[in-house]
Motif scaffolding. Structure first.
Motif, PDB file in Angstrom:
ATOM      1  N   VAL A  86       4.974  10.548   4.448  1.00 39.46           N
ATOM      2  CA  VAL A  86       4.923   9.085   4.440  1.00 39.46           C
ATOM      3  C   VAL A  86       6.018   8.520   5.345  1.00 39.46           C
ATOM      4  N   TYR A 115      -1.099   9.603  -2.654  1.00 39.67           N
ATOM      5  CA  TYR A 115      -2.013  10.456  -1.904  1.00 39.67           C
ATOM      6  C   TYR A 115      -1.256  11.591  -1.226  1.00 39.67           C
ATOM      7  N   PHE A 163      -1.329   8.104   8.676  1.00 43.15           N
ATOM      8  CA  PHE A 163      -0.852   9.209   7.853  1.00 43.15           C
ATOM      9  C   PHE A 163      -1.659  10.468   8.148  1.00 43.15           C
ATOM     10  N   ARG A 168      -4.633  -1.332   5.174  1.00 43.94           N
ATOM     11  CA  ARG A 168      -4.539  -0.130   4.335  1.00 43.94           C
ATOM     12  C   ARG A 168      -5.261   1.040   5.007  1.00 43.94           C
ATOM     13  N   TYR A 186      -3.461   4.627   6.275  1.00 43.43           N
ATOM     14  CA  TYR A 186      -3.905   5.971   5.904  1.00 43.43           C
ATOM     15  C   TYR A 186      -4.351   6.758   7.138  1.00 43.43           C
ATOM     16  N   LEU A 214      -0.007   5.287  -0.942  1.00 43.15           N
ATOM     17  CA  LEU A 214       0.041   6.314   0.091  1.00 43.15           C
ATOM     18  C   LEU A 214       0.935   7.463  -0.370  1.00 43.15           C
ATOM     19  N   HIS A 243       0.806  -1.220   0.000  1.00 45.85           N
ATOM     20  CA  HIS A 243       0.000   0.000   0.000  1.00 45.85           C
ATOM     21  C   HIS A 243       0.842   1.273   0.000  1.00 45.85           C
ATOM     22  N   THR A 259       5.090   8.882   8.872  1.00 42.22           N
ATOM     23  CA  THR A 259       4.063   7.897   9.231  1.00 42.22           C
ATOM     24  C   THR A 259       4.707   6.562   9.563  1.00 42.22           C
ATOM     25  N   GLU A 290      -8.207   7.642  -4.288  1.00 38.56           N
ATOM     26  CA  GLU A 290      -7.749   6.478  -3.534  1.00 38.56           C
ATOM     27  C   GLU A 290      -8.800   5.371  -3.437  1.00 38.56           C
TER      28      GLU A 290
END
Length: 267
Positions: free
Chosen positions: A32, A17, A60, A53, A57, A14, A10, A35, A109
């Motif tokens: 990222v 995004y 994040f 997933r 997110y 990410l 994933h 995160t 997404e």
């Protein structure tokens, strides 16, 4: 399977995004990394009651919301003479609003409204209104001139229709690297939509590099293999659409690219 193994597939998405959210490969990838560092530092805090997933997110979004990376402070430290308040105002103008976050999470997404609500911490009933708000903002967005670089006729026609329906003009449709550069030089676009593999086995990436060597313009890449361009290990696209794409995905990507291009402070 370890948590790292569950999250690895994933990460490219990410990054997509994060880059779309910040308008910058550097800043998006930085969030990222932050995160992942937070997950490694406190794995027990990773949400275990949801899909990996979704949990990724969610982590994040927590980093993004808490603004652990104070870009304004970073700029002020680089330029002590800079007006910190002016920088703060400019950065605030570049922040992706909650409405656009909802649009990116659902349209780009592919999260459901319920999942998007969980990620941005709002009531599920609010997501549709937030997306509608984003779409209203898009309708008011300044119109641009778009160059399409795509060698598959049906896809090119589809993209052209979407672009025109959004109110933008199409300066041309190129199917090779040389044609793309020639069209860009002949009629300078305000946005470029580029496929990766072109008709004569030339590269859309090389075409874009040639164009960017002449003038600055926001670029959205279109590819069936996004993970190849989202490794975070080299200069890569800030905006990327995955084939096969939905109309809403193209609309969200175009609006976000132009949203940042209209800002006056570089990422």
């Amino acid at each position: 399977m370890s948590l790292g193994q569950q999250l690895a597939p994933h990460l490219p998405f990410l990054r997509r995004y994060g880059r779309a959210l910040t308008g910058s490969q550097t800043q998006g990838d930085r969030y990222v990394r932050a995160t992942l560092e937070a997950i490694v530092a406190a794995p027990a805090e990773f949400p275990r009651d949801v899909d990996p997933r979704l949990g990724l997110y969610r982590m994040f979004q927590a980093i993004w919301s808490s603004a652990n990376y104070d870009e304004t402070a970073d700029e002020a430290s680089v330029d002590p003479q800079a007006d910190a308040e002016a920088i703060a105002r400019a950065r605030l103008a570049r922040m992706t609003p909650l409405s656009r976050q909802a649009l990116l999470l659902t349209a780009m997404e592919g999260f459901t409204p319920e999942d998007a609500a969980y990620l941005i911490d709002v009531d599920p009933n609010e997501v549709e209104s937030l997306v509608a708000e984003a779409l209203t903002e898009i309708e008011k967005q300044t119109r641009s001139r778009v160059l399409i670089i795509e060698d598959e006729p049906i896809i090119a026609m589809d993209i052209e229709t979407i672009v025109r329906d959004l109110g933008h003009d199409v300066t041309g449709v190129a199917v090779t690297r040389d044609e793309a550069v020639a069209l860009a030089m002949e009629d300078r676009p305000g946005l470029v939509l580029a496929d990766i593999q072109l008709a004569d086995d030339s590269s859309g990436i090389d075409a874009v590099k040639d164009i960017l060597a002449q003038f600055a313009v926001p670029v959205i890449f279109i590819t069936a293999f996004p993970e190849r361009l989202l490794t975070g290990e080299r200069p890569e696209p800030t905006f990327l659409i995955t084939k096969p794409f939905q109309r809403s995905t193209v609309k969200a990507a175009i609006s976000q690219a132009l949203f940042f291009d209209s800002a006056t402070v570089p990422a």
